[in-house]
Write a protein that holds these residues in place. Structure first.
Motif, short mmCIF file in Angstrom:
data_model
loop_
_atom_site.label_atom_id
_atom_site.label_comp_id
_atom_site.label_asym_id
_atom_site.label_seq_id
_atom_site.Cartn_x
_atom_site.Cartn_y
_atom_site.Cartn_z
N GLY A 33 -42.15 9.41 56.94
CA GLY A 33 -43.50 9.65 57.91
C GLY A 33 -44.63 9.40 57.05
N ARG A 34 -45.63 9.00 57.31
CA ARG A 34 -46.98 8.45 56.46
C ARG A 34 -48.02 8.46 57.48
N ALA A 35 -49.37 8.88 56.76
CA ALA A 35 -50.61 8.77 57.51
C ALA A 35 -50.87 7.25 58.33
N ASP A 36 -50.42 6.35 57.68
CA ASP A 36 -50.68 5.10 58.24
C ASP A 36 -49.38 4.35 59.08
N LEU A 37 -48.83 5.18 59.24
CA LEU A 37 -47.46 4.82 60.07
C LEU A 37 -47.77 4.05 61.20
N VAL A 38 -48.67 4.39 62.08
CA VAL A 38 -48.90 3.59 63.48
C VAL A 38 -49.68 2.30 62.91
N GLU A 39 -50.54 2.22 62.28
CA GLU A 39 -51.16 0.74 61.75
C GLU A 39 -50.15 -0.04 61.08
N LEU A 40 -49.01 0.45 60.25
CA LEU A 40 -48.36 -0.22 59.64
C LEU A 40 -47.25 -1.03 60.77
N TRP A 41 -46.83 0.08 61.67
CA TRP A 41 -45.78 -0.86 62.70
C TRP A 41 -46.43 -1.66 63.51
N GLY A 42 -47.78 -1.57 63.70
CA GLY A 42 -48.37 -2.46 64.52
C GLY A 42 -48.58 -3.86 63.66
N HIS A 43 -49.12 -3.66 62.43
CA HIS A 43 -49.14 -4.68 61.65
C HIS A 43 -47.66 -5.48 61.45
N ARG A 44 -46.80 -4.82 61.40
CA ARG A 44 -45.38 -5.51 61.17
C ARG A 44 -45.15 -6.36 62.47
N ALA A 45 -45.59 -5.45 63.58
CA ALA A 45 -44.96 -6.37 64.82
C ALA A 45 -45.87 -7.44 64.93
N ARG A 46 -47.02 -7.42 64.72
CA ARG A 46 -47.89 -8.66 65.04
C ARG A 46 -47.61 -9.74 63.80
N SER A 47 -47.23 -9.45 62.91
CA SER A 47 -46.72 -10.48 62.00
C SER A 47 -45.44 -11.20 62.63
N LEU A 48 -44.44 -10.25 63.15
CA LEU A 48 -43.31 -10.85 63.74
C LEU A 48 -43.57 -11.80 64.76
N ALA A 49 -44.52 -11.20 65.79
CA ALA A 49 -44.79 -11.88 66.81
C ALA A 49 -45.44 -13.40 66.62
N GLU A 50 -46.14 -13.60 65.63
CA GLU A 50 -46.69 -14.85 65.14
C GLU A 50 -45.63 -15.64 64.72
N VAL A 51 -44.79 -15.11 64.24
CA VAL A 51 -43.42 -16.02 64.01
C VAL A 51 -42.90 -16.63 65.11
N HIS A 52 -42.88 -15.94 66.07
CA HIS A 52 -41.90 -16.33 67.31
C HIS A 52 -42.93 -16.52 68.39
N LEU A 53 -44.01 -16.96 68.24
CA LEU A 53 -44.91 -17.16 69.45
C LEU A 53 -44.15 -18.23 70.57
N ASP A 54 -43.31 -18.95 70.03
CA ASP A 54 -42.51 -19.99 70.94
C ASP A 54 -41.85 -19.39 71.93
N LEU A 55 -41.03 -18.39 71.56
CA LEU A 55 -40.35 -17.57 72.47
C LEU A 55 -41.11 -16.63 73.18
N LEU A 56 -42.06 -16.01 72.58
CA LEU A 56 -42.66 -15.09 73.49
C LEU A 56 -43.56 -15.84 74.66
N THR A 57 -44.14 -16.84 74.26
CA THR A 57 -44.83 -17.66 75.25
C THR A 57 -43.71 -18.18 76.38
N GLU A 58 -42.45 -18.29 75.94
CA GLU A 58 -41.53 -18.68 77.32
C GLU A 58 -41.15 -17.55 77.82
N LEU A 59 -41.09 -16.15 77.36
CA LEU A 59 -40.86 -15.03 78.12
C LEU A 59 -41.98 -14.61 78.98
N ASP A 60 -43.38 -15.00 78.58
CA ASP A 60 -44.66 -14.48 79.04
C ASP A 60 -44.95 -15.14 80.27
N THR A 61 -44.46 -14.63 81.45
CA THR A 61 -44.66 -15.50 82.79
C THR A 61 -45.85 -14.84 83.58
#
Length: 331
Positions: A33-61
């Motif tokens: 647990g840490r004070a910036d946990l929400v921001e940290l998870w959001g940043h990690r999620a966005r970074s991973l999403a940018e790596v897999h934009l091809d797959l996410l675009t395919e899933l995004d109907t």
């Protein structure tokens, strides 16, 4: 029949709770647990999403991917539990005391800050072996928070007997009295990860009885996929949210909670998008498919254990909103 009508109205009031059911509950070890946990998870999620934009675009109907990325930047987590049970590594009493006080302060900040996050903890349990430690942790969390954070709830794992629910009600009453909290303000979730919670030894449906004897303190039922499957003899390679034994348990939970105002929450997957690029893609697609299946079965909330799960969780939920895929409510 007037008495019958009154009893039915009291027992099945419908969903009268303020606010909408969150789309997920994020579980994080209390040791992390840490004070910036929400921001940290959001940043990690966005970074991973940018790596897999091809797959996410395919899933995004439904063309919601830009909105998903915005959500991950601004409000990636709706509901959070700091975990003192399975996800919490062994600690000395002194170590858990320290983490509990810290958790209280963190949760109070999350619940009151901009873009408030619903929050709580998962205790070890209320069996005789765990009760004292769980009680102490709960009290120290309240002390660390300086009171009861808005929307606070604690999760009780491994429901197996109705006496555990009665004990939880008494525990809430005593905590309210000892800490000067408003009557009825302490609420809990029941985690359904034992087959005895679905069918008790006498053949009754314990999960339905549990809602009735919780005196309106039970806010939700959460499915625990892996412990439940293992207890039913399912080998670990086949334990999953989409196993028939899981569908049965969640169907019983849904029927028991119907029109009571108690939410039903699906469990988690341990398949996380880490490792090789291909494994990340496989894990993201797998989670997307699980969320799709959950929504189709009426489970509008689930557990997320990894920042990558936020991507596919929000992608499917925003798509379902765009498609007006919402539960119909009577009246």
């Amino acid at each position: 029949m007037a008495d019958v009508d009154a009893n039915l109205t009291a027992r099945y009031p419908g969903d009268l709770r303020c606010g909408s059911q969150p789309i997920h509950t994020v579980y994080v070890s209390a040791a992390e647990g840490r004070a910036d946990l929400v921001e940290l998870w959001g940043h990690r999620a966005r970074s991973l999403a940018e790596v897999h934009l091809d797959l996410l675009t395919e899933l995004d109907t439904h063309g919601v991917l830009p909105s998903v990325l915005n959500v991950l930047a601004d409000r990636p987590i709706q509901d959070l539990r700091l975990d003192f049970e399975d996800g919490y590594p062994n600690r000395s009493d002194r170590g858990e005391d320290r983490d509990a006080r810290s958790a209280g302060a963190i949760l109070a900040a999350f619940a009151s800050g901009t873009g408030a996050v619903a929050c709580g903890i998962r205790i070890k349990g209320i069996t005789s072996a765990e009760f004292r430690r769980s009680l102490r942790t709960l009290e120290l969390v309240l002390d660390g928070a300086g009171g009861l954070p808005k929307g606070f709830v604690f999760t009780i794992p491994k429901l197996r007997a109705e006496q555990q629910v009665r004990a939880a009600v008494l525990l809430c009453e005593e905590l309210e009295s000892a800490h000067g909290l408003p009557e009825g303000s302490m609420r809990f979730e029941l985690q359904i990860e034992s087959p005895q919670a679905v069918i008790a030894a006498d053949g009754t449906i314990l999960v339905a009885k549990a809602i009735g004897i919780s005196e309106s303190r039970c806010s939700a039922l959460h499915y625990g996929a892996y412990d439940y499957s293992a207890a039913c003899g399912i080998a670990s390679p086949f334990q999953s949210l989409d196993h028939p034994i899981a569908h049965h348990a969640k169907a019983v939970m849904s029927v028991a909670a119907a029109q009571t105002g108690v939410w039903v929450c699906d469990g988690s997957t341990q398949v996380v998008p880490e490792g090789s690029y291909q494994h990340q893609q496989t894990a993201l697609r797998h989670h997307y498919d699980l969320v799709t299946q959950s929504l189709s079965r009426g489970y509008y909330q689930g557990w997320d254990l990894h920042p990558g799960h936020l991507i596919t969780r929000w992608l499917q939920h925003l798509a379902s909103t765009a498609a007006s895929w919402k539960p119909r409510r009577p009246g």
